[in-house]
Design a protein around this motif. Structure first.
Motif, PDB file in Angstrom:
ATOM      1  N   ALA A  76     -25.948  12.436  -6.556  1.00 34.28           N
ATOM      2  CA  ALA A  76     -25.741  13.817  -6.199  1.00 34.28           C
ATOM      3  C   ALA A  76     -25.919  14.943  -6.835  1.00 34.28           C
ATOM      4  N   LYS A  77     -26.794  15.971  -6.746  1.00 28.19           N
ATOM      5  CA  LYS A  77     -27.060  17.169  -7.330  1.00 28.19           C
ATOM      6  C   LYS A  77     -25.748  17.899  -7.443  1.00 28.19           C
ATOM      7  N   LEU A  78     -25.545  18.764  -8.311  1.00 22.64           N
ATOM      8  CA  LEU A  78     -24.386  19.573  -8.716  1.00 22.64           C
ATOM      9  C   LEU A  78     -24.334  20.512  -7.519  1.00 22.64           C
ATOM     10  N   GLN A  79     -25.502  21.377  -7.346  1.00 20.85           N
ATOM     11  CA  GLN A  79     -25.526  22.210  -6.094  1.00 20.85           C
ATOM     12  C   GLN A  79     -25.300  21.765  -4.971  1.00 20.85           C
ATOM     13  N   ASP A  80     -25.682  20.618  -4.552  1.00 23.54           N
ATOM     14  CA  ASP A  80     -25.566  20.023  -3.202  1.00 23.54           C
ATOM     15  C   ASP A  80     -24.116  19.729  -3.121  1.00 23.54           C
ATOM     16  N   MET A  81     -23.378  18.895  -4.012  1.00 18.69           N
ATOM     17  CA  MET A  81     -21.998  18.887  -4.149  1.00 18.69           C
ATOM     18  C   MET A  81     -21.047  20.011  -3.973  1.00 18.69           C
ATOM     19  N   LYS A  82     -21.500  21.320  -4.579  1.00 23.34           N
ATOM     20  CA  LYS A  82     -20.759  22.431  -4.336  1.00 23.34           C
ATOM     21  C   LYS A  82     -20.874  22.811  -3.095  1.00 23.34           C
ATOM     22  N   ALA A  83     -22.200  22.702  -2.427  1.00 23.17           N
ATOM     23  CA  ALA A  83     -22.439  23.242  -1.286  1.00 23.17           C
ATOM     24  C   ALA A  83     -21.716  22.517  -0.162  1.00 23.17           C
ATOM     25  N   ALA A  84     -21.334  21.270  -0.424  1.00 28.40           N
ATOM     26  CA  ALA A  84     -20.540  20.460   0.720  1.00 28.40           C
ATOM     27  C   ALA A  84     -19.207  20.821   0.549  1.00 28.40           C
ATOM     28  N   ILE A  85     -18.811  21.027  -0.965  1.00 29.21           N
ATOM     29  CA  ILE A  85     -17.338  21.344  -1.033  1.00 29.21           C
ATOM     30  C   ILE A  85     -17.097  22.728  -0.335  1.00 29.21           C
ATOM     31  N   ASP A  86     -17.898  23.675  -0.268  1.00 30.52           N
ATOM     32  CA  ASP A  86     -17.854  24.854   0.150  1.00 30.52           C
ATOM     33  C   ASP A  86     -17.698  24.659   1.835  1.00 30.52           C
ATOM     34  N   GLN A  87     -18.358  23.804   2.468  1.00 30.63           N
ATOM     35  CA  GLN A  87     -17.953  23.697   3.803  1.00 30.63           C
ATOM     36  C   GLN A  87     -16.817  22.924   4.130  1.00 30.63           C
ATOM     37  N   VAL A  88     -16.184  22.285   3.332  1.00 28.90           N
ATOM     38  CA  VAL A  88     -14.653  21.528   3.746  1.00 28.90           C
ATOM     39  C   VAL A  88     -13.775  22.110   3.227  1.00 28.90           C
ATOM     40  N   ALA A  89     -13.724  23.338   2.295  1.00 31.65           N
ATOM     41  CA  ALA A  89     -12.647  23.787   1.440  1.00 31.65           C
ATOM     42  C   ALA A  89     -11.842  24.347   2.416  1.00 31.65           C
ATOM     43  N   GLY A  90     -12.087  25.051   3.476  1.00 32.97           N
ATOM     44  CA  GLY A  90     -11.321  25.708   4.275  1.00 32.97           C
ATOM     45  C   GLY A  90     -10.523  25.084   5.090  1.00 32.97           C
ATOM     46  N   LYS A  91     -10.834  23.782   5.245  1.00 32.70           N
ATOM     47  CA  LYS A  91     -10.050  22.938   6.501  1.00 32.70           C
ATOM     48  C   LYS A  91      -9.495  21.583   5.659  1.00 32.70           C
ATOM     49  N   CYS A  92     -10.127  20.986   4.793  1.00 27.64           N
ATOM     50  CA  CYS A  92      -9.610  19.733   4.506  1.00 27.64           C
ATOM     51  C   CYS A  92      -8.671  19.715   3.346  1.00 27.64           C
ATOM     52  N   LEU A  93      -7.900  18.702   2.986  1.00 25.02           N
ATOM     53  CA  LEU A  93      -6.878  18.785   2.107  1.00 25.02           C
ATOM     54  C   LEU A  93      -7.347  18.106   0.738  1.00 25.02           C
ATOM     55  N   GLN A  94      -8.215  17.085   0.852  1.00 26.97           N
ATOM     56  CA  GLN A  94      -8.582  16.206  -0.062  1.00 26.97           C
ATOM     57  C   GLN A  94     -10.126  15.884  -0.088  1.00 26.97           C
ATOM     58  N   ILE A  95     -10.687  15.732  -1.064  1.00 23.40           N
ATOM     59  CA  ILE A  95     -12.160  15.498  -1.396  1.00 23.40           C
ATOM     60  C   ILE A  95     -12.091  14.002  -2.358  1.00 23.40           C
ATOM     61  N   SER A  96     -12.746  13.064  -1.928  1.00 23.42           N
ATOM     62  CA  SER A  96     -12.781  11.843  -2.907  1.00 23.42           C
ATOM     63  C   SER A  96     -14.329  11.809  -3.047  1.00 23.42           C
ATOM     64  N   PHE A  97     -14.719  11.277  -4.501  1.00 20.52           N
ATOM     65  CA  PHE A  97     -15.992  11.418  -4.927  1.00 20.52           C
ATOM     66  C   PHE A  97     -16.607   9.869  -4.994  1.00 20.52           C
ATOM     67  N   HIS A  98     -16.201   9.185  -4.296  1.00 22.85           N
ATOM     68  CA  HIS A  98     -16.708   7.536  -4.214  1.00 22.85           C
ATOM     69  C   HIS A  98     -16.968   7.018  -3.046  1.00 22.85           C
ATOM     70  N   ASN A  99     -17.773   6.241  -2.880  1.00 24.02           N
ATOM     71  CA  ASN A  99     -18.140   5.287  -1.939  1.00 24.02           C
ATOM     72  C   ASN A  99     -18.644   3.925  -2.479  1.00 24.02           C
ATOM     73  N   LEU A 100     -20.121   4.234  -2.344  1.00 24.66           N
ATOM     74  CA  LEU A 100     -20.811   2.817  -2.863  1.00 24.66           C
ATOM     75  C   LEU A 100     -21.356   2.923  -4.199  1.00 24.66           C
ATOM     76  N   GLY A 101     -20.424   3.348  -5.190  1.00 24.76           N
ATOM     77  CA  GLY A 101     -20.944   3.330  -6.530  1.00 24.76           C
ATOM     78  C   GLY A 101     -19.783   3.825  -7.440  1.00 24.76           C
ATOM     79  N   GLU A 102     -20.064   3.853  -8.940  1.00 24.77           N
ATOM     80  CA  GLU A 102     -19.277   4.211  -9.923  1.00 24.77           C
ATOM     81  C   GLU A 102     -19.559   5.766 -10.012  1.00 24.77           C
ATOM     82  N   PRO A 103     -18.553   6.534  -9.734  1.00 24.05           N
ATOM     83  CA  PRO A 103     -18.772   8.067  -9.714  1.00 24.05           C
ATOM     84  C   PRO A 103     -19.008   8.660 -11.126  1.00 24.05           C
ATOM     85  N   LEU A 104     -18.336   7.812 -12.037  1.00 18.00           N
ATOM     86  CA  LEU A 104     -18.576   8.263 -13.526  1.00 18.00           C
ATOM     87  C   LEU A 104     -19.870   8.095 -14.235  1.00 18.00           C
ATOM     88  N   LEU A 105     -20.862   7.671 -13.406  1.00 17.11           N
ATOM     89  CA  LEU A 105     -22.062   7.378 -13.583  1.00 17.11           C
ATOM     90  C   LEU A 105     -23.042   8.579 -13.490  1.00 17.11           C
TER      91      LEU A 105
END
Length: 385
Positions: free
Chosen positions: A113-142
């Motif tokens: 994921a690109k940084l600007q795309d992750m920030k855009a997604a965060i902006d869309q959920v920040a007003g409603k969601c409580l938690q965001i997790s940055f993992h699914n099908l891979g190692e996020p620290l890569l």
């Protein structure tokens, strides 16, 4: 099924490991579900953090909408309290029950994921969601952009979490993790010695994991930070259950804040194509048993999983292009709330609400899901057509 025969020494060890997996002094704890159902230290810390955020009242309203509409409506007006944003769908290990580790050719193209795309997604959920997790099908620290994205989510008042194998060689890893404002680091480590650990975490180095744990805990103390809360998670298999006590000792000594023991599973979806067709290891029986599928699905109401390139998956079992409920190219064209009510979501919700939606009309992967099949078996014949 014939139960495994074992001697008195094995039985004694098994009882001790069951006590470790489900300690009686932490109250109403179920090792199959993870943390205690009561307000333990972790839950209290997380609750205090969320309440302290200035957007909490708006998020509380969203949570109330979830309570009202969940499993009652096909079109919903909330976003799930917890969303997942996939930082990367590649991994540095080859775990044998993971589509990513198996490099299943039917899986999606690898990417970050690109940084600007992750920030855009965060902006869309920040007003409603409580938690965001940055993992699914891979190692996020890569993904080097993860750290900045995590810090940005923290600035927006979201609780942040990742699951990581922590097999990363980097001299400044601890400093980057602590300064990223990551709230919960779940470290997946299923052994106390290399010989046992590498049977599942193929290609991994258990000593590197424990060293990184120590470094992160030390950096946290040095910086005077309470985060990240470090959860050392151990998947219990037939080959490693005897090391549970040794793992707990090592992980706590390295600086883990809590230990979670969860049953390991064999992913039947990759082999059979039927989602939810797992077998799980029962510590109580020392046997592999079939997971009994429920005749309903909460994921289509509770799980919002964004892929690294902006697609939406309905659950953690999905990993192929045809499993997407919303394609990546629609990410910029439509708001997230609208895509969360895409036709695929509404059809799946209607099916589990009892509407006359047939299996063949369900989107993938739902039409091959054991939960959908279980529900179909419970319907009258006239309704299941």
């Amino acid at each position: 099924m014939v139960k495994t025969q074992y001697d008195a020494e094995t039985a004694q060890t098994q009882r001790a490991m069951l006590t470790i997996a489900a300690p009686t002094d932490e109250g109403r704890r179920s090792w199959k579900k993870g943390r205690a159902t009561c307000l333990n230290r972790f839950r209290l810390l997380k609750l205090r953090y969320m309440i302290a955020q200035r957007r909490f009242p708006r998020r509380a309203v969203n949570a109330l909408l979830w309570l009202v509409e969940r499993r009652r409506a096909s079109r919903v007006h909330y976003l799930p309290a917890v969303v997942s944003l996939e930082a990367v769908n590649g991994c540095n290990l080859r775990c044998p029950e993971c589509p990513t580790g198996l490099s299943d050719p039917s899986g999606r193209k690898k990417g970050k994921a690109k940084l600007q795309d992750m920030k855009a997604a965060i902006d869309q959920v920040a007003g409603k969601c409580l938690q965001i997790s940055f993992h699914n099908l891979g190692e996020p620290l890569l993904n080097d952009d993860f750290y900045a994205a995590c810090a940005y989510a923290g600035e927006r008042g979201l609780w942040t979490a990742i699951h990581s194998n922590l097999n990363i060689k980097s001299p400044d890893l601890a400093q980057k993790i602590v300064s990223s404002r990551l709230c919960n680091l779940v470290v997946s480590c299923d052994g106390a010695t290399q010989e046992v650990y590498e049977k599942y975490r193929v290609g991994g180095d258990v000593e590197l994991v424990f060293q990184n744990l120590r470094d992160i805990a030390e950096e946290k103390r040095r910086a005077g930070r309470r985060f990240p809360w470090i959860t050392a998670q151990f998947l219990v298999f037939d080959h490693n259950w005897r090391q549970m006590a040794q793992f707990r000792t090592r992980a706590l000594a390295a600086g883990a804040d809590e230990i979670l023991f969860l049953p390991g599973c064999r992913n039947g979806a990759v082999k059979s194509g039927h989602v939810g067709a797992e077998r799980i290891f029962s510590l109580a029986e020392l046997e592999w048993i079939d997971r009994k599928p429920a005749s309903t699905c909460c994921d289509v109401w509770d799980t919002l999983l964004m892929t690294y390139d902006g697609g939406l998956y309905p659950c953690c079992f999905a990993y192929r292009d045809q499993d997407l409920f919303s394609a990546p190219q629609k990410a910029e064209a439509s708001p997230l709330a609208e895509r969360w009510n895409a036709p695929a979501y509404r059809a799946a919700r209607r099916f589990f609400l009892g509407d006359l939606v047939s299996l063949k009309d369900l989107p993938q992967p739902c039409r091959f899901c054991e939960r959908a099949l279980a529900r179909t078996r419970k319907r009258p014949i006239s309704d299941a057509r």
